[in-house]
Scaffold this active site. Structure first.
Site, PDB file in Angstrom:
ATOM      1  N   ASN A  40       1.246   0.177   5.798  1.00 55.89           N
ATOM      2  CA  ASN A  40       1.675  -0.520   4.581  1.00 55.89           C
ATOM      3  C   ASN A  40       2.367  -1.794   5.043  1.00 55.89           C
ATOM      4  O   ASN A  40       3.389  -1.713   5.735  1.00 55.89           O
ATOM      5  CB  ASN A  40       2.639   0.347   3.777  1.00 55.89           C
ATOM      6  N   GLY A  41       1.828  -2.954   4.710  1.00 55.38           N
ATOM      7  CA  GLY A  41       2.512  -4.174   5.108  1.00 55.38           C
ATOM      8  C   GLY A  41       1.593  -5.347   5.338  1.00 55.38           C
ATOM      9  O   GLY A  41       0.398  -5.307   5.027  1.00 55.38           O
ATOM     10  N   CYS A  66       0.849  -1.184   0.000  1.00 57.01           N
ATOM     11  CA  CYS A  66       0.000   0.000   0.000  1.00 57.01           C
ATOM     12  C   CYS A  66       0.888   1.237   0.000  1.00 57.01           C
ATOM     13  O   CYS A  66       2.116   1.138   0.076  1.00 57.01           O
ATOM     14  CB  CYS A  66      -0.898   0.011   1.234  1.00 57.01           C
ATOM     15  N   THR A  71      23.706  -0.678  -9.675  1.00 57.94           N
ATOM     16  CA  THR A  71      23.254  -2.073  -9.707  1.00 57.94           C
ATOM     17  C   THR A  71      21.767  -2.189  -9.415  1.00 57.94           C
ATOM     18  O   THR A  71      21.094  -3.080  -9.934  1.00 57.94           O
ATOM     19  CB  THR A  71      24.066  -2.933  -8.714  1.00 57.94           C
ATOM     20  N   ARG A 129      20.024  -1.392 -12.723  1.00 59.06           N
ATOM     21  CA  ARG A 129      20.216  -2.508 -13.653  1.00 59.06           C
ATOM     22  C   ARG A 129      19.234  -3.644 -13.381  1.00 59.06           C
ATOM     23  O   ARG A 129      18.652  -4.220 -14.292  1.00 59.06           O
ATOM     24  CB  ARG A 129      21.639  -3.050 -13.541  1.00 59.06           C
ATOM     25  N   LEU A 142      -3.711  -1.500  -1.506  1.00 56.94           N
ATOM     26  CA  LEU A 142      -3.634  -2.704  -2.327  1.00 56.94           C
ATOM     27  C   LEU A 142      -4.230  -3.811  -1.477  1.00 56.94           C
ATOM     28  O   LEU A 142      -3.645  -4.219  -0.471  1.00 56.94           O
ATOM     29  CB  LEU A 142      -2.191  -3.032  -2.706  1.00 56.94           C
TER      30      LEU A 142
END
Length: 591
Positions: free
Chosen positions: A75-76, A2, A316, A319, A51
């Site tokens: 959120n979690g 979320c 990184t 990437r 979400l």
């Protein structure tokens, strides 16, 4: 995942301010496209973009206690919420959300309940009875959280930097395993496991205990009311996650609603190492496998959007985030909202190729501790934000609190790479799942050299990125790089190119300082670069920079020397590779 935004103590309480906060919260809607909510109390605002994974119909946020005097935006996922609810028998729960338990725990225990939570989380809780508030982040920093300060004296918290960077004078990455209390006006660390001191453990290796603790970590993450899958690269870590899920899916509650056929996902350039290995694992486990392809040009075209979402200029991370970002879009289009992934294993077990050069078990163990402490700046950031960009939640069983405690309590002598004893990198993990009677994986997959995600999707991906950057960044630009970017000065044209994109979206100095820097080879910390003199001449986060260790190393970039020679002989076992890290926690962690 979320998206949360909390603004507390604003000077302006007009309707215009409320509208502004709603507008800023919308910048997080990609994280939570299912519903939006906001709670306003005097000069405090708690906003949420949801979400829906658990209890999709009634778990909208913010969440409350019985009389709504305590408000929380979260959120979690709290995996042990049923167990915690059983301890709160005098409390009445209004929803089936796993996160509602946080409001009731606060009501029962005050600010001292964080360590009771088993899960990943970032939350802000407002107690309207005295207008105090707390904000907290999970132990490792799986869920992102930023903290900022406005010129009017307000304090801001947000899942992503983009929701507060314009309105805050200064902001930081909220340190993992910490809680902020308005009563004390400061941060304190609530997560204090034995390994955090980096003292050397002496517990003997117990393969059965390690295996069982990991299986428990995977099983608890099957808590979902929506379709899910597993990200499968074909390397050791993601393959073990898929294998354990396959074994236990039929007995999980989720199978009653969505069936017991596991869906797996992999992305790569056509013909890449990961695609081949993932297909073999998927066939072995009989999963419904989705092989996704992308081209170098498609990845390059997505770079600006990727950097906007992941909020970093670390080479990184960018990437590896790009193919994961593209894959997440495809996954969401198939109706899947949650995935399990294999991040964290290489940090815990020293699976990166440069660990071949660890001089002793003390430095080996200290390096793994430092890498775990910095995961929130690299792999956790990548896995969370790349998937959340498309409304997909990533869960990481290797970063389970109990599993980390078990794995980090092992005498690091067992983790050391000892070919004379038949121990390759991550041998303790491989051996724990090397079951002859009921194999978890084919032998050669169990001992496959693990490619960094940015390498495994196809070696030409990184090569293409470097070529693209060389076309856009001139030698004169590099010559003046230290004047243009005095903080974390880019050392390569690729790094400079990413930095220009990042600065376009996040121009404030506070934003630059949320990204760590320092020399790295094959994703080592700066300290580990000293383990081999040759590495200082070949600083690149790709695993192929581990000269003489990776099967397809950048041998042509450095003249071979005794220092760069392979320290071990090949006995048919492959060597594993890791993903990232450069430095440890930002300055806020010391608070």
């Amino acid at each position: 995942m979320c998206g949360i935004l909390a603004v507390l103590g604003v000077a302006d309480v007009s309707l215009a301010k409320r509208s502004r906060i709603i507008e800023l919260s919308r910048r997080l809607r990609h994280r939570g496209p299912d519903w939006s909510g906001i709670h306003c109390y005097q000069d405090c605002y708690l906003a949420h973009q949801r979400l829906a994974i658990v209890d999709p119909t009634s778990g909208d946020q913010p969440l409350y206690n019985e009389d709504k005097s305590i408000v929380v935006t979260v959120n979690g996922e709290i995996y042990n919420h049923e167990e915690l609810k059983a301890k709160l028998k005098s409390h009445q729960f209004q929803t089936g959300s796993d996160c509602e338990v946080i409001a009731h725990l606060y009501e029962e225990y005050g600010e001292e309940f964080m360590d009771m939570l088993d899960g990943m989380f970032a939350f802000v809780l407002l107690d309207t009875r005295d207008k105090s508030f707390i904000a907290a982040r999970d132990a490792i920093g799986i869920c992102p959280l930023y903290m900022g300060w406005g010129l009017d004296g307000s304090i801001w918290f947000s899942s992503e930097m983009k929701a507060l960077s314009d309105d805050c004078e200064r902001f930081i990455s909220f340190p993992p395993g910490h809680v902020y209390s308005s009563k004390t006006g400061g941060l304190r660390r609530w997560y204090n496991p034995p390994w955090f001191s980096e003292s050397i453990p002496s517990t003997p290796y117990d393969p059965l205990l390690l295996r069982q603790s990991f299986e428990k970590a995977v099983i608890k993450r099957l808590m979902t009311d929506v379709p899910f899958g597993v990200l499968l690269s074909g390397g050791l870590d993601s393959s073990l996650v898929a294998s354990v899920v396959s074994r236990h899916l039929a007995e999980a509650k989720v199978a009653e609603q969505w069936g017991n056929k596991l869906h797996t996902f992999c992305i790569g350039l056509k013909g890449s190492p990961d695609l081949r290995a993932a297909k073999e694992v998927a066939d072995y486990l009989s999963t419904v496998h989705h092989e996704l392809h992308f081209t170098v040009q498609e990845g390059i075209d997505a770079l600006e959007e990727v950097i906007y979402h992941i909020e970093t200029y670390d080479v990184t991370t960018i990437r590896a985030s790009t193919p994961m970002f593209l894959m997440s879009r495809k996954i969401k289009s198939l109706g899947v909202k949650m995935v399990l992934s294999g991040e964290g294993s290489d940090e815990i077990f020293g699976g990166y190729l440069y660990f071949h050069k660890a001089p002793n078990k003390k430095e080996f163990h200290e390096e793994t501790c430092q890498k775990i402490k910095a995961l929130h700046l690299y792999d956790c950031l990548r896995a969370n934000k790349s998937t959340s960009a498309w409304g997909v939640e990533a869960r990481v069983p290797f970063l389970d609190k109990n599993f980390i405690n078990v794995a980090m309590d092992i005498d690091p002598e067992w983790k050391m790479i000892r070919r004379d004893l038949g121990r390759i990198e991550k041998w303790v993990l491989r051996n724990a799942f090397d079951d002859e009677e009921k194999p978890y994986l084919p032998k050669h997959i169990l001992y496959r050299q693990k490619e960094q995600f940015s390498d495994g999707v196809g070696y030409s991906w990184i090569d293409g990125l470097k070529d693209h950057a060389n076309e856009h960044i001139s030698d004169s630009m590099m010559m003046n790089a230290s004047f243009v970017y005095p903080e974390n000065t880019p050392a390569t044209k690729e790094a400079y190119y990413y930095r220009t994109i990042f600065e376009k979206f996040f121009p404030k100095n506070a934003a630059r300082l949320t990204v760590p820097g320092g020399p790295s080879v094959a994703c080592s910390t700066a300290n580990a670069v000293k383990w081999d003199a040759a590495w200082s001449k070949n600083l690149d986060p790709s695993g192929r920079a581990a000269l003489g260790v990776h099967d397809v190393a950048y041998e042509d970039t450095l003249e071979k020397s005794p220092a760069a020679a392979n320290p071990v002989s090949d006995n048919g076992f492959h060597q594993s590779l890791g993903e990232n890290i450069v430095k440890t926690v930002a300055s806020a962690t010391a608070v």
